[in-house]
Design a protein around this motif. Sequence first.
Motif, mmCIF file in Angstrom:
data_model
loop_
_atom_site.group_PDB
_atom_site.id
_atom_site.type_symbol
_atom_site.label_atom_id
_atom_site.label_comp_id
_atom_site.label_asym_id
_atom_site.label_seq_id
_atom_site.Cartn_x
_atom_site.Cartn_y
_atom_site.Cartn_z
ATOM 1 N N ILE A 78 0.743 -1.191 0.145
ATOM 2 C CA ILE A 78 -0.004 -0.003 0.091
ATOM 3 C C ILE A 78 0.942 1.020 0.075
ATOM 4 C CG2 ILE A 78 -1.736 1.217 1.416
ATOM 5 C CD1 ILE A 78 -2.731 -1.353 2.398
ATOM 6 N N GLY A 79 0.691 2.150 -0.995
ATOM 7 C CA GLY A 79 1.436 3.294 -1.035
ATOM 8 C C GLY A 79 2.755 3.132 -1.721
ATOM 9 N N ALA A 80 3.107 1.953 -2.298
ATOM 10 C CA ALA A 80 4.189 1.566 -3.019
ATOM 11 C C ALA A 80 4.366 2.447 -4.450
ATOM 12 C CB ALA A 80 4.635 0.308 -3.234
ATOM 13 N N LYS A 81 5.399 2.767 -4.862
ATOM 14 C CA LYS A 81 5.518 3.527 -6.067
ATOM 15 C C LYS A 81 6.346 2.535 -7.116
ATOM 16 C CE LYS A 81 8.340 7.295 -8.335
ATOM 17 N NZ LYS A 81 9.186 8.395 -8.032
ATOM 18 N N PRO A 82 5.655 2.104 -7.934
ATOM 19 C CA PRO A 82 5.960 1.215 -9.191
ATOM 20 C C PRO A 82 7.206 1.831 -9.906
ATOM 21 C CG PRO A 82 3.789 1.853 -9.841
ATOM 22 C CD PRO A 82 4.225 2.506 -8.489
ATOM 23 N N VAL A 83 8.418 1.353 -10.180
ATOM 24 C CA VAL A 83 9.609 2.045 -11.042
ATOM 25 C C VAL A 83 9.900 0.737 -12.202
ATOM 26 C CG1 VAL A 83 9.984 3.895 -9.487
ATOM 27 C CG2 VAL A 83 11.182 1.750 -9.265
ATOM 28 N N ALA A 84 10.403 1.431 -13.081
ATOM 29 C CA ALA A 84 10.940 0.308 -14.207
ATOM 30 C C ALA A 84 12.361 0.215 -14.190
ATOM 31 C CB ALA A 84 10.446 0.540 -15.771
ATOM 32 N N VAL A 85 12.881 -1.040 -14.143
ATOM 33 C CA VAL A 85 14.449 -1.039 -13.814
ATOM 34 C C VAL A 85 14.938 -2.293 -14.906
ATOM 35 C CG1 VAL A 85 16.262 -1.701 -12.336
ATOM 36 C CG2 VAL A 85 14.196 -0.690 -11.415
ATOM 37 N N ASP A 86 15.835 -1.725 -15.632
ATOM 38 C CA ASP A 86 16.426 -2.774 -16.792
ATOM 39 C C ASP A 86 16.825 -4.074 -15.842
ATOM 40 O OD1 ASP A 86 15.924 -0.945 -18.721
ATOM 41 O OD2 ASP A 86 17.564 0.000 -18.841
ATOM 42 N N VAL A 87 16.466 -5.254 -16.315
ATOM 43 C CA VAL A 87 17.317 -6.248 -15.693
ATOM 44 C C VAL A 87 18.691 -6.377 -15.529
ATOM 45 C CG1 VAL A 87 15.117 -7.466 -15.983
ATOM 46 C CG2 VAL A 87 16.964 -7.915 -17.573
ATOM 47 N N SER A 88 19.257 -5.765 -16.652
ATOM 48 C CA SER A 88 20.940 -5.320 -16.505
ATOM 49 C C SER A 88 21.243 -4.711 -15.324
ATOM 50 C CB SER A 88 21.350 -4.885 -17.704
ATOM 51 O OG SER A 88 20.771 -3.428 -17.625
ATOM 52 N N ARG A 89 20.521 -4.090 -14.351
ATOM 53 C CA ARG A 89 20.790 -3.214 -13.210
ATOM 54 C C ARG A 89 20.322 -4.159 -11.995
ATOM 55 N NH1 ARG A 89 19.705 2.661 -13.244
ATOM 56 N NH2 ARG A 89 21.554 2.693 -11.866
ATOM 57 N N LEU A 90 19.965 -5.390 -12.245
ATOM 58 C CA LEU A 90 19.419 -6.338 -11.229
ATOM 59 C C LEU A 90 20.142 -7.622 -11.333
ATOM 60 C CD1 LEU A 90 15.629 -5.616 -11.362
ATOM 61 C CD2 LEU A 90 17.251 -4.769 -9.651
ATOM 62 N N ASN A 91 20.775 -8.284 -10.180
ATOM 63 C CA ASN A 91 21.397 -9.516 -10.225
ATOM 64 C C ASN A 91 20.260 -10.427 -9.507
ATOM 65 O OD1 ASN A 91 23.716 -8.512 -10.992
ATOM 66 N ND2 ASN A 91 24.078 -7.686 -9.142
ATOM 67 N N PHE A 92 19.495 -11.260 -10.598
ATOM 68 C CA PHE A 92 18.731 -12.284 -9.933
ATOM 69 C C PHE A 92 19.489 -13.744 -9.630
ATOM 70 C CE2 PHE A 92 15.929 -9.437 -12.332
ATOM 71 C CZ PHE A 92 14.982 -9.353 -11.691
ATOM 72 N N MET A 93 19.230 -14.167 -8.484
ATOM 73 C CA MET A 93 19.816 -15.384 -8.280
ATOM 74 C C MET A 93 18.949 -16.214 -7.386
ATOM 75 S SD MET A 93 22.931 -13.799 -5.684
ATOM 76 C CE MET A 93 23.138 -12.064 -6.435
ATOM 77 N N ARG A 94 19.257 -17.577 -7.280
ATOM 78 C CA ARG A 94 18.605 -18.502 -6.382
ATOM 79 C C ARG A 94 19.338 -19.119 -5.414
ATOM 80 N NH1 ARG A 94 17.187 -21.278 -10.800
ATOM 81 N NH2 ARG A 94 15.246 -20.745 -10.706
ATOM 82 N N ASP A 95 18.957 -18.900 -4.097
ATOM 83 C CA ASP A 95 19.465 -19.543 -2.863
ATOM 84 C C ASP A 95 19.688 -20.953 -3.019
ATOM 85 O OD1 ASP A 95 17.375 -20.589 -1.531
ATOM 86 O OD2 ASP A 95 17.165 -18.663 -0.390
ATOM 87 N N PRO A 96 20.553 -21.618 -1.989
ATOM 88 C CA PRO A 96 20.485 -22.972 -1.873
ATOM 89 C C PRO A 96 19.190 -23.777 -1.857
ATOM 90 C CG PRO A 96 22.278 -22.138 -0.760
ATOM 91 C CD PRO A 96 21.430 -20.939 -1.135
ATOM 92 N N ASN A 97 18.364 -22.979 -1.240
ATOM 93 C CA ASN A 97 16.679 -23.626 -1.172
ATOM 94 C C ASN A 97 15.856 -23.587 -2.183
ATOM 95 O OD1 ASN A 97 17.398 -24.676 1.681
ATOM 96 N ND2 ASN A 97 17.055 -22.355 2.061
ATOM 97 N N GLY A 98 16.330 -22.980 -3.346
ATOM 98 C CA GLY A 98 15.698 -22.559 -4.664
ATOM 99 C C GLY A 98 14.934 -21.234 -4.424
ATOM 100 N N LYS A 99 14.932 -20.479 -3.540
ATOM 101 C CA LYS A 99 14.370 -19.322 -3.562
ATOM 102 C C LYS A 99 14.982 -18.150 -4.273
ATOM 103 C CE LYS A 99 12.576 -15.716 -0.378
ATOM 104 N NZ LYS A 99 11.441 -15.301 -0.932
#
Length: 98
Positions: free
Chosen positions: A57-78
């Motif tokens: 509630i009250g969050a601001k949506p912003v667009a971010v290029d995925v090149s600026r984010l490092n997506f990773m999976r932890d040992p539990n798969g999250k």
Amino acid sequence: MDHSQHTPLRPEELNEGNLKGVNVYGPDDHHIGDVSHFHGTGPTAQAVVDVGGFLGIGAKPVAVDVSRLNFMRDPNGKIHATTPMTKDDLKNLPEHRD
């Protein structure tokens, strides 16, 4: 947060089905937002990150290029993302509107 045992996602895994709702952490490993949805797939996609607010509630949506984010999976798969951007950096981006 120790990321040494986390596995980076492959380009073909960068899609809304895998990433909707994942937590985004800033340079100090504090939670700064959540991926609400995606535009496109793969390394040229944009993630729409909800920043600020409380329980969405009250969050601001912003667009971010995925090149600026490092997506990773932890040992539990999250899956989570890290970025060198701070919460203030995200809040200063223009509000995203679909």
